[in-house]
Enzyme design. Structure first.
Site, PDB file in Angstrom:
ATOM      1  N   VAL A   1      54.090  36.763  39.372  1.00 50.57           N
ATOM      2  CA  VAL A   1      55.508  36.429  39.248  1.00 50.57           C
ATOM      3  C   VAL A   1      56.133  37.179  38.068  1.00 50.57           C
ATOM      4  O   VAL A   1      57.213  37.768  38.194  1.00 50.57           O
ATOM      5  CB  VAL A   1      55.692  34.900  39.072  1.00 50.57           C
ATOM      6  CG1 VAL A   1      57.154  34.552  38.854  1.00 50.57           C
ATOM      7  CG2 VAL A   1      55.125  34.141  40.270  1.00 50.57           C
TER       8      VAL A   1
ATOM      9  N   ARG B   1      34.319  36.653  35.516  1.00 53.58           N
ATOM     10  CA  ARG B   1      35.313  35.808  34.881  1.00 53.58           C
ATOM     11  C   ARG B   1      34.804  34.368  34.989  1.00 53.58           C
ATOM     12  O   ARG B   1      34.462  33.925  36.082  1.00 53.58           O
ATOM     13  CB  ARG B   1      36.660  35.913  35.598  1.00 53.58           C
ATOM     14  CG  ARG B   1      37.697  34.969  35.016  1.00 53.58           C
ATOM     15  CD  ARG B   1      38.973  34.942  35.841  1.00 53.58           C
ATOM     16  NE  ARG B   1      39.943  34.027  35.249  1.00 53.58           N
ATOM     17  CZ  ARG B   1      40.901  33.412  35.932  1.00 53.58           C
ATOM     18  NH1 ARG B   1      41.039  33.630  37.224  1.00 53.58           N
ATOM     19  NH2 ARG B   1      41.731  32.595  35.325  1.00 53.58           N
TER      20      ARG B   1
ATOM     21  N   HIS C   1      52.119  34.493  31.192  1.00 56.85           N
ATOM     22  CA  HIS C   1      51.261  34.867  32.319  1.00 56.85           C
ATOM     23  C   HIS C   1      51.649  33.973  33.494  1.00 56.85           C
ATOM     24  O   HIS C   1      51.331  32.784  33.526  1.00 56.85           O
ATOM     25  CB  HIS C   1      49.786  34.673  31.940  1.00 56.85           C
ATOM     26  CG  HIS C   1      48.831  34.924  33.072  1.00 56.85           C
ATOM     27  ND1 HIS C   1      47.992  36.018  33.130  1.00 56.85           N
ATOM     28  CD2 HIS C   1      48.599  34.233  34.209  1.00 56.85           C
ATOM     29  CE1 HIS C   1      47.290  35.982  34.248  1.00 56.85           C
ATOM     30  NE2 HIS C   1      47.636  34.901  34.928  1.00 56.85           N
TER      31      HIS C   1
ATOM     32  N   ARG D   1      58.088  34.702  46.240  1.00 57.83           N
ATOM     33  CA  ARG D   1      58.853  35.580  47.145  1.00 57.83           C
ATOM     34  C   ARG D   1      59.544  34.760  48.223  1.00 57.83           C
ATOM     35  O   ARG D   1      60.716  34.986  48.538  1.00 57.83           O
ATOM     36  CB  ARG D   1      57.915  36.592  47.816  1.00 57.83           C
ATOM     37  CG  ARG D   1      57.490  37.696  46.898  1.00 57.83           C
ATOM     38  CD  ARG D   1      56.309  38.441  47.454  1.00 57.83           C
ATOM     39  NE  ARG D   1      55.122  37.590  47.440  1.00 57.83           N
ATOM     40  CZ  ARG D   1      53.886  38.044  47.516  1.00 57.83           C
ATOM     41  NH1 ARG D   1      53.670  39.334  47.647  1.00 57.83           N
ATOM     42  NH2 ARG D   1      52.855  37.224  47.479  1.00 57.83           N
TER      43      ARG D   1
ATOM     44  N   ARG E   1      50.400  23.358  40.759  1.00 59.32           N
ATOM     45  CA  ARG E   1      50.106  22.404  39.674  1.00 59.32           C
ATOM     46  C   ARG E   1      51.387  21.985  38.963  1.00 59.32           C
ATOM     47  O   ARG E   1      52.274  22.807  38.737  1.00 59.32           O
ATOM     48  CB  ARG E   1      49.145  23.037  38.665  1.00 59.32           C
ATOM     49  CG  ARG E   1      47.759  23.241  39.213  1.00 59.32           C
ATOM     50  CD  ARG E   1      46.871  24.064  38.277  1.00 59.32           C
ATOM     51  NE  ARG E   1      46.375  25.259  38.959  1.00 59.32           N
ATOM     52  CZ  ARG E   1      45.858  26.314  38.345  1.00 59.32           C
ATOM     53  NH1 ARG E   1      45.742  26.341  37.034  1.00 59.32           N
ATOM     54  NH2 ARG E   1      45.441  27.349  39.056  1.00 59.32           N
TER      55      ARG E   1
ATOM     56  N   GLU F   1      42.917  41.851  34.059  1.00 56.61           N
ATOM     57  CA  GLU F   1      41.786  41.023  33.624  1.00 56.61           C
ATOM     58  C   GLU F   1      40.462  41.707  33.941  1.00 56.61           C
ATOM     59  O   GLU F   1      39.522  41.652  33.156  1.00 56.61           O
ATOM     60  CB  GLU F   1      41.834  39.658  34.340  1.00 56.61           C
ATOM     61  CG  GLU F   1      42.935  38.743  33.826  1.00 56.61           C
ATOM     62  CD  GLU F   1      43.230  37.573  34.776  1.00 56.61           C
ATOM     63  OE1 GLU F   1      43.608  37.832  35.934  1.00 56.61           O
ATOM     64  OE2 GLU F   1      43.083  36.412  34.365  1.00 56.61           O
TER      65      GLU F   1
ATOM     66  N   LYS G   1      38.511  38.296  43.606  1.00 49.13           N
ATOM     67  CA  LYS G   1      38.927  39.678  43.381  1.00 49.13           C
ATOM     68  C   LYS G   1      37.739  40.409  42.781  1.00 49.13           C
ATOM     69  O   LYS G   1      36.970  39.826  42.024  1.00 49.13           O
ATOM     70  CB  LYS G   1      40.089  39.744  42.389  1.00 49.13           C
ATOM     71  CG  LYS G   1      41.334  38.993  42.834  1.00 49.13           C
ATOM     72  CD  LYS G   1      42.451  39.173  41.816  1.00 49.13           C
ATOM     73  CE  LYS G   1      43.569  38.178  42.073  1.00 49.13           C
ATOM     74  NZ  LYS G   1      44.652  38.270  41.097  1.00 49.13           N
TER      75      LYS G   1
ATOM     76  N   ASP H   1      54.837  30.344  46.972  1.00 46.03           N
ATOM     77  CA  ASP H   1      54.991  31.782  46.766  1.00 46.03           C
ATOM     78  C   ASP H   1      56.429  32.073  46.333  1.00 46.03           C
ATOM     79  O   ASP H   1      57.381  31.766  47.058  1.00 46.03           O
ATOM     80  CB  ASP H   1      54.661  32.521  48.069  1.00 46.03           C
ATOM     81  CG  ASP H   1      54.551  34.020  47.840  1.00 46.03           C
ATOM     82  OD1 ASP H   1      55.367  34.575  47.070  1.00 46.03           O
ATOM     83  OD2 ASP H   1      53.659  34.636  48.435  1.00 46.03           O
TER      84      ASP H   1
ATOM     85  N   ASN I   1      36.059  38.342  39.867  1.00 44.88           N
ATOM     86  CA  ASN I   1      37.038  37.362  39.395  1.00 44.88           C
ATOM     87  C   ASN I   1      37.204  36.338  40.514  1.00 44.88           C
ATOM     88  O   ASN I   1      38.022  36.502  41.406  1.00 44.88           O
ATOM     89  CB  ASN I   1      38.348  38.087  39.068  1.00 44.88           C
ATOM     90  CG  ASN I   1      39.461  37.152  38.588  1.00 44.88           C
ATOM     91  OD1 ASN I   1      39.360  35.927  38.689  1.00 44.88           O
ATOM     92  ND2 ASN I   1      40.527  37.741  38.074  1.00 44.88           N
TER      93      ASN I   1
HETATM   94  N1  LIG Z   1      57.417  40.714  44.593  1.00 48.23           N
HETATM   95  C1  LIG Z   1      57.213  39.484  44.142  1.00 48.23           C
HETATM   96  N2  LIG Z   1      58.247  38.705  43.798  1.00 48.23           N
HETATM   97  C2  LIG Z   1      58.061  37.446  43.359  1.00 48.23           C
HETATM   98  N3  LIG Z   1      56.858  36.876  43.214  1.00 48.23           N
HETATM   99  C3  LIG Z   1      55.779  37.607  43.537  1.00 48.23           C
HETATM  100  C4  LIG Z   1      55.895  38.937  44.015  1.00 48.23           C
HETATM  101  N4  LIG Z   1      54.656  39.404  44.243  1.00 48.23           N
HETATM  102  C5  LIG Z   1      53.796  38.405  43.932  1.00 48.23           C
HETATM  103  N5  LIG Z   1      54.478  37.328  43.506  1.00 48.23           N
HETATM  104  C6  LIG Z   1      53.948  36.027  43.095  1.00 48.23           C
HETATM  105  O1  LIG Z   1      52.728  36.174  42.412  1.00 48.23           O
HETATM  106  C7  LIG Z   1      51.854  35.081  42.766  1.00 48.23           C
HETATM  107  C8  LIG Z   1      50.409  35.462  42.588  1.00 48.23           C
HETATM  108  O2  LIG Z   1      50.191  35.974  41.324  1.00 48.23           O
HETATM  109  P1  LIG Z   1      48.736  36.512  40.905  1.00 48.23           P
HETATM  110  O3  LIG Z   1      48.819  36.900  39.474  1.00 48.23           O
HETATM  111  O4  LIG Z   1      48.281  37.537  41.861  1.00 48.23           O
HETATM  112  O5  LIG Z   1      47.949  35.163  41.096  1.00 48.23           O
HETATM  113  P2  LIG Z   1      46.485  34.688  40.797  1.00 48.23           P
HETATM  114  O6  LIG Z   1      45.754  35.816  40.073  1.00 48.23           O
HETATM  115  O7  LIG Z   1      46.671  33.504  39.910  1.00 48.23           O
HETATM  116  O8  LIG Z   1      45.882  34.358  42.113  1.00 48.23           O
HETATM  117  C9  LIG Z   1      52.226  34.799  44.215  1.00 48.23           C
HETATM  118  O9  LIG Z   1      51.963  33.476  44.550  1.00 48.23           O
HETATM  119  C10 LIG Z   1      53.690  35.129  44.269  1.00 48.23           C
HETATM  120  O10 LIG Z   1      54.443  33.943  44.079  1.00 48.23           O
HETATM  121  C1  LIG Z   2      42.937  29.194  34.727  1.00 48.40           C
HETATM  122  C2  LIG Z   2      43.808  29.470  35.888  1.00 48.40           C
HETATM  123  O1  LIG Z   2      44.768  28.781  36.116  1.00 48.40           O
HETATM  124  O2  LIG Z   2      43.474  30.534  36.646  1.00 48.40           O
HETATM  125  P1  LIG Z   2      44.218  31.056  37.971  1.00 48.40           P
HETATM  126  O3  LIG Z   2      45.590  31.441  37.563  1.00 48.40           O
HETATM  127  O4  LIG Z   2      43.367  32.218  38.399  1.00 48.40           O
HETATM  128  O5  LIG Z   2      44.214  29.906  38.951  1.00 48.40           O
HETATM  129 MG   LIG Z   3      45.161  35.294  38.056  1.00 49.39          MG
END
Ligand SMILES: Nc1ncnc2c1ncn2[C@@H]1O[C@H](COP(=O)(O)OP(=O)(O)O)[C@@H](O)[C@H]1O
Ligand SMILES: CC(=O)OP(=O)(O)O
Ligand SMILES: [Mg+2]
Length: 409
Positions: free
Chosen positions: A334, A94, A211, A287, A244, A387, A18, A285, A11
């Site tokens: 999140v 992916r 999501h 958090r 974004r 995923e 990942k 982030d 991914n």
């Molecule tokens: N304990 C938490 N509390 C609040 N937000 C969190 C926590 N853990 C992760 N996140 C949020 O989740 C985001 C990443 O989500 P994730 O689904 O792993 O992202 P992606 O797959 O799009 O890279 C981080 O940027 C952070 O803001």
């Molecule tokens: C499509 C997309 O926004 O993917 P990601 O959340 O992994 O950046």
């Molecule tokens: Mg993602």
């Protein structure tokens, strides 16, 4: 009978790679043998998103996606699980943008790679990383079936009324301008799991999936079929995200070009990489935003308020699209972890039958769970997305089917 029953899933995201190695046969449907992530890939020297993943085996920053992928391959090889393993049945990739051409998991050929390359302008943060993953894996194991699973596929069922932009039809059709939607693998998986959580078959459940990761999108799923989603031509439309902007008046782009004298590339960078939560408060982030809010930081509070206001608007819109809603499911970083976002996004929606139970919402855990009161009219759930597992399932199923049809054909 072949013993190859493992699938490696890659991914490759905008700033992370990942991976998971899954065993697809045996007593339980799937077992994760290994998994991890290379994160904070510094693609162009600009500030990259922070806090990308929290999985096992994380690494620190790497130079680019190819380096990250080689690192993944080396780590697997060091554990005796390398790409040269005869137990490997396929690599599942992916791929974010499949355009109108790819609406099913697809066996990767040179021609398929060329088609995915043509879609780069529609997903400039994502498709190049996906293609790098495909090329690195194919170079390491040219004989192994490689399967592309597209983010856009699940949304290809959207009715024209939801998929069309109200622009000149000839222009739109000539340039492929329509709403494609993304995160489809997650929306598909989570909508099914959410239906199961309330004891319904997917075909009988109406689900709103939220999501909320770095990228964020909402979808309205009626009876297992996607009928609307918040991302559009590219993953920029819709919800407020880490970096974004999500929805804005398209005239903002003309205004920045004419009045601020910005070039197209600069505006693209502004809206995709320096907007959203990061643009509003300097942090992407959630958090960190929570910590700052607790200290009374006004910019962080504003970013949070804009984020949840947009989310609430989409929940309301998708209640209207679906008519009857059985479950609202929160997922991704999140959605799975931030009780504050869930509470704030649904606050005041009691007249629509939507309520959150504060005690249930505060419970942390990795299992799918309800956070609405037992008597709530609309179930509200936290459903961890997977995923990688869904990609593995689809890739394995395609490889099994095609090897059967080759043998029988
Ligand atoms: N304990 C938490 N509390 C609040 N937000 C969190 C926590 N853990 C992760 N996140 C949020 O989740 C985001 C990443 O989500 P994730 O689904 O792993 O992202 P992606 O797959 O799009 O890279 C981080 O940027 C952070 O803001
Ligand atoms: C499509 C997309 O926004 O993917 P990601 O959340 O992994 O950046
Ligand atoms: Mg993602």
């Amino acid at each position: 009978m072949s013993t190859a029953s493992r699938v490696l899933v890659l991914n490759s995201g905008s700033s992370s790679v990942k991976y998971q190695l899954l065993e697809m046969a045996g007593p339980s449907p799937t077992t994760t043998l290994d998994g991890g992530a290379a994160r904070r890939i510094d693609t162009d020297g600009s500030r990259t998103a922070s806090g990308i993943v929290e999985r096992i085996g994380e690494s620190d920053g790497v130079a680019d996606h190819a380096a990250a992928l080689r690192q993944v391959a080396e780590e697997l090889a060091a554990r005796g699980l390398g790409l040269d393993s005869p137990q490997l049945a396929a690599v599942g990739h992916r791929v974010v943008h499949g355009g109108t051409r790819f609406t099913e998991p697809t066996l990767i050929t040179d021609e398929v790679v060329a088609e995915i390359e043509k879609l780069v302008p529609l997903a400039p943060l994502h498709n190049p990383a996906n293609i790098t993953g495909i090329k690195v894996a194919r170079a390491l194991r040219p004989d192994l079936p490689q399967v592309a699973v597209f983010d856009t596929a699940f949304h290809s069922t959207m009715p024209e009324a939801a998929a069309r932009y109200a622009v000149d039809v000839a222009t739109a059709d000539r340039y492929g301008i329509r709403r494609y939607g993304f995160h489809g693998t997650s929306h598909a998986y989570v909508s099914r799991a959410a239906a199961a959580l309330v004891g319904k078959e997917p075909a009988e459940a109406n689900v709103i999936v939220l999501h909320l990761g770095n990228g964020a999108s909402a979808s309205a799923v009626r009876g297992g079929v996607c009928v609307d989603t918040s991302m559009g031509l590219t993953p920029l439309e819709g919800l407020v995200m880490g970096t974004r902007s999500g929805d804005l008046d398209p005239a903002v782009v003309f205004h920045l070009a004419r009045v601020a004298g910005m070039a197209t590339e600069d505006i693209d960078g502004l809206l995709n990489k320096r907007s959203g939560l990061l643009g509003l408060c300097g942090d992407n982030d959630m958090r960190e935003i929570g910590r700052r809010m607790a200290e009374g930081d006004e910019a962080a509070q504003l970013a949070f308020d804009v984020y949840v206001h947009r989310l609430r608007k989409y929940v309301g819109a998708y209640c209207a699209v679906l008519g009857r809603v059985d479950v609202i499911a929160f997922t991704a970083g999140v959605g799975e972890n931030s009780a504050a976002v869930r509470e704030a996004a649904l606050r005041g929606l009691e007249p629509l039958g939507i309520e959150i139970d504060a005690v249930r919402n505060a419970v942390r855990g990795s299992a799918a769970r309800l956070v609405s009161p037992p008597a709530g009219r609309v179930a509200v759930a936290v459903v961890p997305t997977d995923e990688e597992m869904e990609i593995a399932r689809q890739a394995y199923s395609l490889v099994r089917t095609s090897s059967h049809s080759v043998r029988e054909g």
